[in-house]
Design a protein around this motif. Sequence first.
Motif, PDB file in Angstrom:
ATOM      1  N   GLY A 161       0.812  -1.206   0.000  1.00  0.00           N
ATOM      2  CA  GLY A 161       0.000   0.000   0.000  1.00  0.00           C
ATOM      3  C   GLY A 161       0.846   1.256   0.000  1.00  0.00           C
ATOM      4  N   LYS A 162       0.334   2.273  -0.635  1.00  0.00           N
ATOM      5  CA  LYS A 162       0.951   3.602  -0.658  1.00  0.00           C
ATOM      6  C   LYS A 162      -0.156   4.642  -0.614  1.00  0.00           C
ATOM      7  N   THR A 163       0.130   5.758   0.066  1.00  0.00           N
ATOM      8  CA  THR A 163      -0.798   6.883   0.118  1.00  0.00           C
ATOM      9  C   THR A 163      -0.017   8.161  -0.176  1.00  0.00           C
ATOM     10  N   LEU A 164      -0.750   9.268  -0.336  1.00  0.00           N
ATOM     11  CA  LEU A 164      -0.073  10.547  -0.540  1.00  0.00           C
ATOM     12  C   LEU A 164       0.801  10.884   0.659  1.00  0.00           C
ATOM     13  N   ASP A 165       0.324  10.547   1.868  1.00  0.00           N
ATOM     14  CA  ASP A 165       1.099  10.826   3.085  1.00  0.00           C
ATOM     15  C   ASP A 165       2.239   9.831   3.281  1.00  0.00           C
ATOM     16  N   ASP A 166       2.067   8.627   2.805  1.00  0.00           N
ATOM     17  CA  ASP A 166       3.053   7.568   2.997  1.00  0.00           C
ATOM     18  C   ASP A 166       3.593   7.128   1.639  1.00  0.00           C
ATOM     19  N   GLY A 167       4.442   7.923   1.056  1.00  0.00           N
ATOM     20  CA  GLY A 167       5.050   7.583  -0.224  1.00  0.00           C
ATOM     21  C   GLY A 167       4.886   8.648  -1.285  1.00  0.00           C
ATOM     22  N   GLY A 168       3.722   9.272  -1.331  1.00  0.00           N
ATOM     23  CA  GLY A 168       3.486  10.326  -2.304  1.00  0.00           C
ATOM     24  C   GLY A 168       3.028   9.806  -3.647  1.00  0.00           C
ATOM     25  N   PRO A 169       2.750  10.720  -4.580  1.00  0.00           N
ATOM     26  CA  PRO A 169       2.192  10.340  -5.876  1.00  0.00           C
ATOM     27  C   PRO A 169       3.126   9.469  -6.712  1.00  0.00           C
ATOM     28  N   GLY A 170       4.426   9.685  -6.609  1.00  0.00           N
ATOM     29  CA  GLY A 170       5.367   8.869  -7.386  1.00  0.00           C
ATOM     30  C   GLY A 170       5.349   7.416  -6.965  1.00  0.00           C
ATOM     31  N   GLN A 171       5.353   7.155  -5.654  1.00  0.00           N
ATOM     32  CA  GLN A 171       5.337   5.781  -5.173  1.00  0.00           C
ATOM     33  C   GLN A 171       3.980   5.130  -5.405  1.00  0.00           C
ATOM     34  N   ILE A 172       2.897   5.906  -5.351  1.00  0.00           N
ATOM     35  CA  ILE A 172       1.575   5.378  -5.699  1.00  0.00           C
ATOM     36  C   ILE A 172       1.595   4.890  -7.144  1.00  0.00           C
ATOM     37  N   ALA A 173       2.115   5.723  -8.045  1.00  0.00           N
ATOM     38  CA  ALA A 173       2.169   5.362  -9.465  1.00  0.00           C
ATOM     39  C   ALA A 173       3.044   4.126  -9.688  1.00  0.00           C
ATOM     40  N   ARG A 174       4.178   4.058  -9.008  1.00  0.00           N
ATOM     41  CA  ARG A 174       5.070   2.901  -9.177  1.00  0.00           C
ATOM     42  C   ARG A 174       4.421   1.618  -8.652  1.00  0.00           C
ATOM     43  N   LEU A 175       3.676   1.705  -7.549  1.00  0.00           N
ATOM     44  CA  LEU A 175       2.986   0.524  -7.038  1.00  0.00           C
ATOM     45  C   LEU A 175       1.895   0.077  -8.006  1.00  0.00           C
ATOM     46  N   GLU A 176       1.180   1.032  -8.582  1.00  0.00           N
ATOM     47  CA  GLU A 176       0.168   0.676  -9.588  1.00  0.00           C
ATOM     48  C   GLU A 176       0.815   0.010 -10.799  1.00  0.00           C
ATOM     49  N   GLU A 177       1.965   0.509 -11.238  1.00  0.00           N
ATOM     50  CA  GLU A 177       2.694  -0.115 -12.352  1.00  0.00           C
ATOM     51  C   GLU A 177       3.104  -1.548 -12.007  1.00  0.00           C
ATOM     52  N   PHE A 178       3.561  -1.756 -10.765  1.00  0.00           N
ATOM     53  CA  PHE A 178       3.947  -3.094 -10.321  1.00  0.00           C
ATOM     54  C   PHE A 178       2.738  -4.034 -10.370  1.00  0.00           C
ATOM     55  N   ALA A 179       1.600  -3.581  -9.864  1.00  0.00           N
ATOM     56  CA  ALA A 179       0.381  -4.398  -9.882  1.00  0.00           C
ATOM     57  C   ALA A 179      -0.053  -4.708 -11.311  1.00  0.00           C
ATOM     58  N   GLN A 180       0.044  -3.719 -12.209  1.00  0.00           N
ATOM     59  CA  GLN A 180      -0.324  -3.945 -13.610  1.00  0.00           C
ATOM     60  C   GLN A 180       0.619  -4.946 -14.273  1.00  0.00           C
ATOM     61  N   LEU A 181       1.915  -4.850 -13.972  1.00  0.00           N
ATOM     62  CA  LEU A 181       2.882  -5.793 -14.519  1.00  0.00           C
ATOM     63  C   LEU A 181       2.550  -7.212 -14.086  1.00  0.00           C
ATOM     64  N   VAL A 182       2.385  -7.414 -12.779  1.00  0.00           N
ATOM     65  CA  VAL A 182       2.073  -8.756 -12.279  1.00  0.00           C
ATOM     66  C   VAL A 182       0.744  -9.238 -12.846  1.00  0.00           C
ATOM     67  N   GLY A 183      -0.255  -8.354 -12.861  1.00  0.00           N
ATOM     68  CA  GLY A 183      -1.553  -8.712 -13.421  1.00  0.00           C
ATOM     69  C   GLY A 183      -1.491  -9.106 -14.883  1.00  0.00           C
ATOM     70  N   SER A 184      -0.605  -8.465 -15.646  1.00  0.00           N
ATOM     71  CA  SER A 184      -0.492  -8.785 -17.079  1.00  0.00           C
ATOM     72  C   SER A 184       0.180 -10.140 -17.306  1.00  0.00           C
ATOM     73  N   LEU A 185       0.911 -10.627 -16.322  1.00  0.00           N
ATOM     74  CA  LEU A 185       1.635 -11.898 -16.472  1.00  0.00           C
ATOM     75  C   LEU A 185       0.903 -13.092 -15.855  1.00  0.00           C
ATOM     76  N   VAL A 186       0.066 -12.839 -14.874  1.00  0.00           N
ATOM     77  CA  VAL A 186      -0.616 -13.928 -14.172  1.00  0.00           C
ATOM     78  C   VAL A 186      -1.614 -14.627 -15.099  1.00  0.00           C
ATOM     79  N   GLY A 187      -1.547 -15.937 -15.102  1.00  0.00           N
ATOM     80  CA  GLY A 187      -2.472 -16.739 -15.901  1.00  0.00           C
ATOM     81  C   GLY A 187      -2.053 -16.940 -17.338  1.00  0.00           C
ATOM     82  N   ARG A 188      -0.975 -16.327 -17.750  1.00  0.00           N
ATOM     83  CA  ARG A 188      -0.478 -16.518 -19.116  1.00  0.00           C
ATOM     84  C   ARG A 188       0.569 -17.623 -19.131  1.00  0.00           C
ATOM     85  N   PRO A 189       0.690 -18.300 -20.239  1.00  0.00           N
ATOM     86  CA  PRO A 189       1.740 -19.328 -20.321  1.00  0.00           C
ATOM     87  C   PRO A 189       3.106 -18.679 -20.163  1.00  0.00           C
ATOM     88  N   ILE A 190       3.965 -19.337 -19.389  1.00  0.00           N
ATOM     89  CA  ILE A 190       5.300 -18.792 -19.141  1.00  0.00           C
ATOM     90  C   ILE A 190       6.309 -19.471 -20.044  1.00  0.00           C
TER      91      ILE A 190
END
Length: 190
Positions: A161-190
């Motif tokens: 988790g990240k918030t504006l108070d705990d990490g700021g907008p940059g870390q929020i965006a990076r965490l969302e990118e991490f979640a999107q990356l993992v989400g794009s790979l899960v369930g696909r053939p490796i």
Amino acid sequence: MNRPAYGNDLPAVFPDWSPYPDLDSAARAYLRDPDVALEALDGVLSGGSVLGFTLERFVNEVNGVWQEVAICDGTRLVLWHGEDMAPTDGPAGAMTSSIRVVPLSAVTEVGCRRRLLRSADGQVRVDGVDVYLLLSSLDEAGAGSGREDVGGVRHDALRFGKTLDDGGPGQIARLEEFAQLVGSLVGRPI
């Protein structure tokens, strides 16, 4: 939100790691013990690619500093966790360092919840992000702990988790990118 400093040597607000695109630079800017973390991670990554990562660090009033690195290399999640030991559990300055490797095939679900705030003029901004990665493994703490889980079984999950108070907008965006990356790979053939 300013957290109280633990002792006199740790700042209440940590530097922002989000501008650093590579793990080495981000870890050195943000973690208290980057050499410990990077050495442990290098032993598992063995020169492999880091497609995305997220970092966390906070001060625990009992134990001191708690640090975490989560990496996705395309086939695995590699997690490093470092935590100061409580004064009653070891000598001053003692800490634990642990590595966990989870194959992406063990991730059964990826969730990302954004908390949005609407200003008086109607503008919407992201105030925080909570990400979870549900795993096929079972949570050991769930067995016999008295939790009200369906059938007494609870799946293991990784939470970030990240918030504006705990990490700021940059870390929020990076965490969302991490979640999107993992989400794009899960369930696909490796």
